[in-house]
Scaffold this active site. Structure first.
Site, PDB file in Angstrom:
ATOM      1  N   HIS A  78      46.080  27.164  47.706  1.00 20.87           N
ATOM      2  CA  HIS A  78      45.967  27.832  46.403  1.00 20.87           C
ATOM      3  C   HIS A  78      44.523  27.860  45.899  1.00 20.87           C
ATOM      4  O   HIS A  78      44.192  28.671  45.053  1.00 20.87           O
ATOM      5  CB  HIS A  78      46.955  27.248  45.384  1.00 20.87           C
ATOM      6  CG  HIS A  78      46.610  25.952  44.742  1.00 20.87           C
ATOM      7  ND1 HIS A  78      47.082  24.737  45.170  1.00 20.87           N
ATOM      8  CD2 HIS A  78      45.844  25.675  43.659  1.00 20.87           C
ATOM      9  CE1 HIS A  78      46.640  23.783  44.374  1.00 20.87           C
ATOM     10  NE2 HIS A  78      45.883  24.320  43.461  1.00 20.87           N
ATOM     11  N   SER A 103      42.893  19.601  42.686  1.00 17.65           N
ATOM     12  CA  SER A 103      43.488  20.354  43.782  1.00 17.65           C
ATOM     13  C   SER A 103      42.510  20.423  44.934  1.00 17.65           C
ATOM     14  O   SER A 103      41.346  20.779  44.748  1.00 17.65           O
ATOM     15  CB  SER A 103      43.783  21.782  43.333  1.00 17.65           C
ATOM     16  OG  SER A 103      44.991  21.790  42.657  1.00 17.65           O
ATOM     17  N   ASP A 161      50.010  23.092  51.628  1.00 18.24           N
ATOM     18  CA  ASP A 161      49.031  23.719  50.730  1.00 18.24           C
ATOM     19  C   ASP A 161      47.596  23.424  51.191  1.00 18.24           C
ATOM     20  O   ASP A 161      46.898  22.610  50.591  1.00 18.24           O
ATOM     21  CB  ASP A 161      49.278  23.203  49.304  1.00 18.24           C
ATOM     22  CG  ASP A 161      48.573  24.054  48.261  1.00 18.24           C
ATOM     23  OD1 ASP A 161      47.712  24.862  48.637  1.00 18.24           O
ATOM     24  OD2 ASP A 161      48.879  23.889  47.071  1.00 18.24           O
TER      25      ASP A 161
HETATM   26  N1  ASP Z   1      48.134  21.893  40.902  1.00 21.32           N
HETATM   27  C1  ASP Z   1      46.998  21.421  40.187  1.00 21.32           C
HETATM   28  C2  ASP Z   1      45.793  22.291  40.322  1.00 21.32           C
HETATM   29  O1  ASP Z   1      45.961  23.457  40.529  1.00 21.32           O
HETATM   30  C3  ASP Z   1      46.714  20.008  40.480  1.00 21.32           C
HETATM   31  C4  ASP Z   1      47.261  19.220  39.353  1.00 21.32           C
HETATM   32  O2  ASP Z   1      47.168  19.691  38.227  1.00 21.32           O
HETATM   33  O3  ASP Z   1      47.769  18.145  39.590  1.00 21.32           O
HETATM   34  O4  ASP Z   1      44.657  21.901  40.121  1.00 21.32           O
END
Ligand code: ASP
Length: 718
Positions: free
Chosen positions: A85, A653, A220
């Site tokens: 992502h 992330s 991911d």
């Molecule tokens: N999924 C989050 C991000 O996109 C990571 C998190 O907030 O724990 O940074």
């Protein structure tokens, strides 16, 4: 904040020992104080091995990736890993219906096939230095303008002394509401190429349904390579650049992790708000989150429907959908968690304690601090809401508004620019943006987004804070549909081809007519309204809140010297540590710490947008040939993801998950649903970060994608 203390007050968790999960995003230069504790938990390195200015250390392998994510170096030839992502917009950028890298994945089989990404940056931290004393001395006793002036001056002095090397960037950064200051110097690389990405069915497996959810089975990750000039220093993209040699890269442990193992996550957490007072938390739960969620519900309704209608739209709106949906879902979980933990009640109790300390002679300088924050908050909320709505409409809304803005200066000053000879360069840039815009733009989808968000914006904007013309114009139509249809009918910015033709013809009179284009008029009004009517009061109130919160934070440390009050995240490098561990966030519910490929097959639903899989992957998963990446024993399994009690947030992330020997065991990518409130209230018993197991990453690269040459570059520890 000292959430352990808050937790003590709230749920009688005072027996929690210090060898368990630990709240805190630690500034790497201050790790010495935690070395014993980390070693008792399983760290076999020293604080100096993690962060050092004298020798290469783990910090040299940690990268601030693209500004909002983290990545880690995994080879001596510039190879880095981050999340799928985090590389998503680059993967989308290189994708087309013919070369659908989002759907099918992408693997460069040699260096020549690696794909450049204009604008993508990878930044390393060179040095972090505590300059608090010097800055605080310079600011002593000053307020308002003179304080701002003094700050500017002392920052400039420090930076001039420290930045003797021209390749360094960075500067003095404020921490803890201005109670601490650090000078952070950095080195940024601009030639970062896409090397590999799994299909979205791996990298985004589970989609929005599984986002922020445990158990998780998402691979991911994506792979990039940093290139540098011949001398290993930063260079703009050039074919002659060579792979960058980092001062350190992470060895990779394929021994893997098990429940209870010590872990660290080293990265760039973006923002936490752990010092919000009770009223502010209530405002988040009751007003801010519901409003933002409703705005995004509306735009996602339009985007999701469009994406499921064709492959072109699925690709074109991939990145936009993800960036909208990510926070949308987090806010829902956050509100739920804050309510469940009675965050408001807990904060009130802490504030009452603070007030009663402040009423004593010893702490009298803190008298009125909470009241001052809350008073400033009252005036701040309407402006905070108006600001959030502005961001939702302009930055997460229809593309037409920002696109019109790209041409704003040219339209407004066409003749002057022509005369001064500046026109052609500016026009070239704007037309290049127009070309990019055309790639993903769909006027029908954009109009749909505009329709729902303009209605939402005007519905939610606090009394008296709406831009007048926008409101009147909108109200002059019977429905939002009519308003949006008329808007797009009369704007040229929904048609990149016509726009290009108009500018290439270069007739001043026709171009000037665009001053009346509804998109240009609206973005100009929204911006000037924001700059003159919203931002000044917002910033003033925020400044007052910050000053009072600095006293609150400092006062807490004075009043409760045995408690740890952590410093909020601010996108600077931090280390967090904890264990591989599951959780039991609700009564009767237990989350194990590890997930395996079995779960992928259990979730597999052919044709489902979130749970479909390529058939060759289904086959490979069923076959179960894990090679060196499986667990030991006859029923060898492949671990896919694991949870840990490391305190992380957005920006973490892509961060390396590291074992006690400093080896890479996973890549951080998310938190569990029950942890999403941790930016405001961290609860050690239930907050868990989610990491993809490095063995799954390597199995996908090596066995599934056939890109074993990349694994050969890495340092594998068995
Ligand atoms: N999924 C989050 C991000 O996109 C990571 C998190 O907030 O724990 O940074």
């Amino acid at each position: 904040m000292a959430t352990k203390m808050l937790a003590c007050i709230m749920v009688s968790l005072c027996f929690v020992t210090t060898l368990q999960a630990k709240e805190g995003m630690w500034i790497p230069t201050l790790l010495q104080a935690l070395e014993d504790e980390m070693q008792a938990m399983g760290l076999r390195l020293t604080a100096e091995d993690i962060y050092s200015i004298n020798q290469s250390s783990l910090k040299d392998a940690v990268v601030h990736f693209g500004g909002g994510c983290t990545a880690e170096m995994v080879s001596s030839e510039g190879l880095l890993l981050t999340n799928h992502h985090c590389g998503y917009s680059q993967i989308q950028y290189h994708s087309s219906v013919e070369n659908d890298y989002l759907k099918d994945g992408f693997w460069a089989m040699n260096r020549a096939e690696e794909l450049p990404n204009p604008g993508l940056k990878a930044t390393f931290i060179h040095r972090i230095e505590d300059v608090s004393e010097r800055v605080l001395n310079a600011l002593q006793g000053l307020e308002g303008e003179s304080r701002a002036e003094a700050r500017k001056k002392v920052y400039a002095e420090i930076e001039a002394e420290m930045f003797v090397d021209a390749s360094l960037t960075g500067g003095v950064v404020e921490f803890d509401f201005g109670n601490q200051y650090f000078l952070i110097s950095k080195i940024t690389y601009n030639d970062v190429r896409l090397v590999g990405a799994p299909p979205s069915a791996v990298g985004k497996f589970g989609g929005d349904t599984d986002n922020w959810i445990w158990p998780r089975h998402t691979g991911d990750f994506s792979v990039f390579r940093i290139y540098a000039g011949e001398d290993n220093s930063p260079a703009e993209y050039s074919e002659s650049n060579v792979p960058f040699v980092p001062a350190h890269h992470f060895p990779i442990s394929i021994e893997g992790v098990k429940d209870g193992d010590f872990t660290m996550v080293f990265g760039f957490p973006g923002r936490t708000e752990q010092y919000l007072t009770s009223d502010a938390v209530k405002h988040v739960i009751e007003t801010l989150n519901p409003m933002r969620i409703a705005m995004r519900d509306a735009s996602l309704g339009v985007i999701n429907a469009a994406r499921s209608s064709s492959d072109e739209l699925r690709i074109a709106y991939a990145s936009k959908q993800s960036s909208i949906a990510n926070a949308w879902k987090k806010w829902m979980g956050q509100s739920m968690g804050l309510k469940e933990l009675d965050a408001v009640g807990g904060k009130i109790e802490l504030e009452d304690k603070f007030k009663s300390f402040a009423s004593t002679l010893e702490f009298s300088e803190y008298e009125g601090v909470i009241e001052a924050i809350q008073k400033a908050n009252e005036g701040y909320y309407p402006y905070l809401e108006a600001r959030a709505l502005f961001f939702e409409l302009v930055y997460y809304g229809p593309d037409i508004l920002l696109h019109a803005l790209e041409f704003g200066e040219i339209v407004e000053n066409y003749d002057e620019l022509l005369e001064s000879g500046e026109l052609s360069e500016k026009l070239k840039l704007a037309l290049r943006t127009n070309e990019e815009y055309a790639k993903n733009y769909n006027a029908v989808v954009d109009e749909g987004i505009f329709r729902v968000l303009s209605e939402g914006y005007l519905n939610y904007i606090p009394e008296g804070l709406a831009p007048q013309n926008f409101k009147e114009e909108f109200n002059s139509f019977n429905t939002a549909e009519d308003y949006a249809a008329d808007f797009y009918e009369n704007s040229i910015f929904d048609n990149p081809n016509e726009l290009e033709v108009l500018f290439l013809k270069g007739k001043s009179k026709s171009i000037k007519k665009l001053l009346n284009d509804p998109a240009l008029k609206l973005i100009n009004e929204l911006r000037s309204h924001y700059v003159t009517q919203i931002s000044p009061t917002y910033s003033r109130a925020k400044g007052e809140i910050k000053t009072a919160t600095a006293a609150y934070s400092k006062g807490l440390r004075m009043m409760f010297p045995d408690e740890e009050f952590i410093v909020d995240a601010n996108s600077t490098l931090r280390l967090t540590f904890g264990r591989v561990e599951g959780s039991s966030p609700h009564d009767g519910m237990t989350y194990e710490a590890l997930s395996t490929t079995k779960g992928i097959l259990q979730k597999y639903k052919p044709g489902h947008p979130d749970f479909d899989l390529p058939l060759d992957l289904v086959e490979a998963l069923r076959e179960g040939d894990w090679g060196q990446y499986g667990t030991d024993g006859k029923d060898s399994e492949l671990i896919v993801c694991f949870t840990g009690s490391n305190h992380t947030t957005g920006g973490n992330s892509g961060s390396p998950a590291i074992n006690g020997d400093g080896e890479l065991v996973g890549i951080n990518f998310d938190r569990t649903w029950e942890s999403t409130m941790s930016d405001i209230l961290f609860d050690e018993s239930r907050c868990r970060n989610i990491m993809v197991d490095i063995r799954y990453v390597l199995w996908i690269i090596d066995h599934y994608a056939g890109a074993g040459h990349l694994v050969k570059e890495m340092t594998i520890v068995e």
